[in-house]
Enzyme design. Structure first.
Site, PDB file in Angstrom:
ATOM      1  N   ASN A 614      23.110 -75.870 -38.676  1.00 53.21           N
ATOM      2  CA  ASN A 614      22.038 -76.437 -37.860  1.00 53.21           C
ATOM      3  C   ASN A 614      22.443 -77.821 -37.343  1.00 53.21           C
ATOM      4  OD1 ASN A 614      19.411 -74.680 -38.125  1.00 53.21           O
ATOM      5  ND2 ASN A 614      20.410 -74.672 -40.136  1.00 53.21           N
ATOM      6  N   ASP A 676      17.586 -71.737 -32.316  1.00 56.19           N
ATOM      7  CA  ASP A 676      16.863 -71.582 -33.568  1.00 56.19           C
ATOM      8  C   ASP A 676      15.364 -71.740 -33.326  1.00 56.19           C
ATOM      9  OD1 ASP A 676      16.509 -71.183 -36.219  1.00 56.19           O
ATOM     10  OD2 ASP A 676      17.094 -73.215 -36.845  1.00 56.19           O
ATOM     11  N   GLU A 733      14.308 -64.283 -38.715  1.00 55.07           N
ATOM     12  CA  GLU A 733      14.326 -65.058 -39.949  1.00 55.07           C
ATOM     13  C   GLU A 733      13.102 -64.694 -40.797  1.00 55.07           C
ATOM     14  OE1 GLU A 733      16.296 -69.293 -39.132  1.00 55.07           O
ATOM     15  OE2 GLU A 733      14.504 -68.992 -37.909  1.00 55.07           O
TER      16      GLU A 733
END
Length: 786
Positions: A614, A676, A733
């Site tokens: 990330n 993301d 996710e």
């Protein structure tokens, strides 16, 4: 009557008049040279003393011998040359001594010099009389001789006494009277009884002819010396005056030259300062404009007052210099007078700027701290003090839309309104930007709300700027002394905390300080310090969360997760410390450590799985990110195709153009880019259009709400359809149940990650792959199987 009969009967009155004329001219020149000698500089005193001695001695000698030639005793007379020359030497030497003594500054020096001058006249006269030769019997009167000596001494002392204290007429008259009185009294003391009748013509006597020429030559020398000294003196004075005029007129300050308190010269600048005509200054006492001049320090600067012609007093700065010997009473005093009005006004302006804000004119931080310290100095005061920390709402919008000039005008008008609404015991200041503070004495906590209401009305009232109406809001934090803090700095900190709470609140724009606010700030500061120590001491660690293909169950990669477990075993959630690290800049070294450590560990794996790291928006905005990624890949030996960098939509929309440029540089390295937390941003579709992402990660919130209603299922279908149409793989996710996995498989999802596959582990080994595969056969999760 012997004195008068000697003068009228025994002398040629024409020659007596000539002698008197020579005496008068010589006396005038003598006292001019005497005054010049007193004012002479140290190096020129001998020259002036010599010229004065020659002129004075020649005056005495010529007067005596012209008068002697005028004497007609009725017998042949002659003069012995040696004694005649000696008498001239006596006159010059005695005059030199008398002038030198009289020019001193000790007490009674002038009178002593005058007495010496009188004695010199006496010595020269009777030495000259000793050179008198005739065939006759000479009888002397002791009384007349004594009277001549006393008269010469008295007139001489009085003449030099007046020469120091009066003008030129009286000293010259006294000197002439002293010389003439001595000569004719001395001549009256002498009775000549011829022994033989006078023979021949007295004028034809060669000795008398020679004596007449000698006396004439001495007279010419006397006049020449006097005229030369007068010319030199005039030339010197004219040059000095011209130099002085050039000096004082060339100065921007007022310049005055004074002697004995009277103005001799002044420039136009001083005349303008005094408010009078330039010609009206000369001869006037300086004390008419400048009082207490005697108290001024020579060579120093003194501030005083100048009395203007209109009666007003002007502040001035005076410098004094003495032109001449320091002990000479007739020294010229030069005064430089500088007008201080402009400088004092500038000093007042500088002092005002030092204590007040340059834009609004309100007191600044320095004045505020001084005021607050004074108000909170007495702990036993009957009243409390309320400190208001204020910040304008929506002020940045005014600057962005209308420009900074408009913002400045808005601040000026708001400051004027604030100042107008204050009461006598209230204080408001601008600290900078759109930050203001106010201080007021109160008896009860709620008394501060009255000032808040008045200041809010002053701020929120619309302002017209260039045909545009703008308005701001006001967020206010209030801290009370001594209830909340005893120290001014702590009180300021408390008011700021309350103001930030009010600014963040949606329900109110006023907030009183509470102790919990301070505790929260201390906690954040403590955590920031602990983060620095954790980075230095290696307290951070990495966990790996498995990512698998939906259709086959094969491992596709691992997401790197940062963990912070303190030495006491306390676990700190990334949701708590990551935002704080982004605020204070620690996210940059922490992010670099995560990237470098993850790449180094993945490079050692037997299987070439991908790793997902990330990126914080702060990291993404750093210009050196592409260089850092390239350096890490080179140092660790990890293939760029195995590295996937995850970014959020928020990081993209902050600066779309800059972010896109950085991402393209990363893509050129061979690194994959994934979006993301997709679906939680503000402009997901426009973001996908701006940059060709390699993967879309569907936010975990949709999985947790999948069983709650049809909306989440619809959104998941839409995202999966969008990814299929754009040919971008989608990873879901937060998959924690078989039902969620089955739904994603049915909808064509590409990859998943979540607790169903296993919780994040400190290592990524092959048994995880085996466990992941059995999940597709309905086996329990990894940790249960283990």
């Amino acid at each position: 009557m012997r004195f008068f009969t000697c003068l009228t009967d025994d002398h040629n009155l024409w020659l007596v008049g000539l002698a008197a004329g020579l005496c008068l001219v010589g006396s005038i020149i003598t006292f001019r040279l005497y005054r010049r000698l007193r004012a002479a500089e140290k190096g020129t005193r001998l020259a002036w003393a010599f010229m004065g001695a020659v002129a004075t001695g020649a005056t005495i000698w010529c007067t005596h011998f012209v008068a002697m030639i005028a004497y007609e005793p009725g017998t042949n007379i002659s003069y012995e040359p040696v004694l005649t020359g000696v008498s001239l030497g006596v006159a010059i030497a005695g005059s030199a001594l008398a002038l030198w003594v009289a020019s001193r500054t000790v007490r009674f020096s002038a009178e002593i010099g005058g007495v010496l001058f009188g004695l010199t006249v006496v010595a020269m006269h009777y030495t000259g009389m000793a050179a008198f030769a005739t065939d006759a019997v000479i009888h002397w009167s002791t009384a007349y001789v004594a009277a001549s000596v006393v008269g010469a001494v008295l007139f001489g002392g009085f003449a030099f006494n007046r020469a120091r204290r009066a003008g030129q007429v009286l000293p010259v008259a006294l000197m002439v009277l002293g010389i003439v009185a001595l000569h004719f009294t001395g001549m009256a003391a002498m009775t000549v009884i011829p022994l033989a009748p006078m023979s021949g013509d007295l004028a034809a006597d060669p000795a008398n002819v020679i004596m007449a020429f000698a006396v004439s030559a001495v007279g010419l020398m006397m006049l020449g010396t006097g005229v030369a000294s007068h010319a030199l003196d005039m030339q010197s004075r004219l040059q000095a005056k011209a130099r002085l005029d050039h000096l004082i007129e060339g100065s921007v300050d007022g310049m005055v030259v004074a002697q004995d308190g009277l103005i001799l010269a002044a420039n136009a600048a001083f005349a303008d300062l005094a408010g009078v005509a330039h010609d009206a200054l000369v001869g006037e006492p300086l004390s008419r404009w400048l009082s207490h001049t005697a108290d001024l320090t020579i060579g120093g600067l003194t501030q005083s007052k100048l009395a203007e012609a209109g009666g007003a007093e002007i502040p001035v700065e005076i410098a004094v210099r003495r032109d001449g010997g320091h002990a000479v009473e007739t020294d010229l005093m030069i005064y430089a007078v500088r007008d201080l009005r402009m400088r004092l006004a500038q000093e007042r302006r500088i002092a005002h700027l030092a204590r007040n804000d340059g834009l609004t004119g309100l007191p600044n931080r320095s004045s505020f701290l001084e005021w607050l310290t004074r108000q909170t100095s007495d702990l036993n005061a009957p009243t409390k003090v309320a400190l208001l920390a204020m910040d304008l709402d929506r002020f940045k919008e005014v600057n962005d839309v209308h420009g900074h000039a408009a913002g400045d005008q808005l601040l000026i008008q708001i400051a004027e309104r604030m100042r107008a609404c204050l009461r006598h015991d209230e204080f408001v200041a601008r600290l900078g930007g759109d930050e203001f503070v106010a201080v007021m004495p109160i008896r009860h906590r709620d008394d501060a709300l009255d000032l808040v209401a008045r200041l809010r009305d002053a701020v929120t009232e619309p302002v017209i700027l260039d045909h545009a109406e703008v308005a701001c809001g006001l967020s206010t934090g209030i801290a009370i002394w001594p209830d909340d803090a005893h120290d001014p700095s702590a009180l300021i900190n408390d008011a700021d905390l309350a103001m930030y709470r009010a600014k963040a609140s949606l329900g109110t724009d006023v907030c009183f300080y509470e102790e919990e606010m301070d505790e929260a700030v201390r906690t954040r500061r403590r955590m920031a310090q602990q983060m620095r120590e954790a980075l230095d001491q290696g307290q951070f660690s990495l966990n790996w969360q498995l990512q698998a293909a939906v259709d086959t169950g094969d491992i596709t990669g691992y997401e790197v997760l940062l963990r912070w477990i303190q030495p006491d075993g306390t676990f700190i959630s990334p949701a708590d410390f990551i935002p704080l690290a982004e605020e204070n800049g620690l996210i940059l070294p922490i992010g670099e450590w995560v990237l470098r450590t993850a790449c180094a560990e993945a490079a050692k794996w037997a299987e070439p799985h991908k790793i997902a790291v990330n990126l914080s928006p702060v990291q993404l905005g750093h210009v050196d990110l592409p260089r850092l990624v390239h350096q890490v890949l080179v140092e660790t030996g990890l293939s760029p195709s195995r590295l996937e960098l995850e970014i959020t939509e928020t990081a993209m929309i902050t600066d779309m153009e800059r972010t896109t440029h950085v991402l393209r540089q990363l893509k050129l390295l061979g690194v994959s880019i994934a979006m993301d937390d997709f679906g939680t941003g503000y402009s997901s579709l426009s973001t996908l259009r701006a940059f060709p992402f390699d993967k879309i990660k569907l936010d975990r919130s949709f999985m947790s709400e999948l069983d709650g209603g049809p909306q989440s299922a619809a959104i998941i279908r839409a995202v999966l359809a969008l990814g299929e149409s754009l040919e971008i793989p989608v990873l879901a996710e937060g998959v924690e149940t078989l039902e969620q996995l089955t739904f994603l498989r049915d909808q064509g999802c590409d990859e998943v990650q979540g607790y169903l596959l296993g919780r994040p582990q400190k290592t990524a080994e092959g048994h995880i792959q085996q466990a992941a595969r059995v999940l597709w056969d309905g086996a329990p999760p990894l940790e249960d199987a283990a």
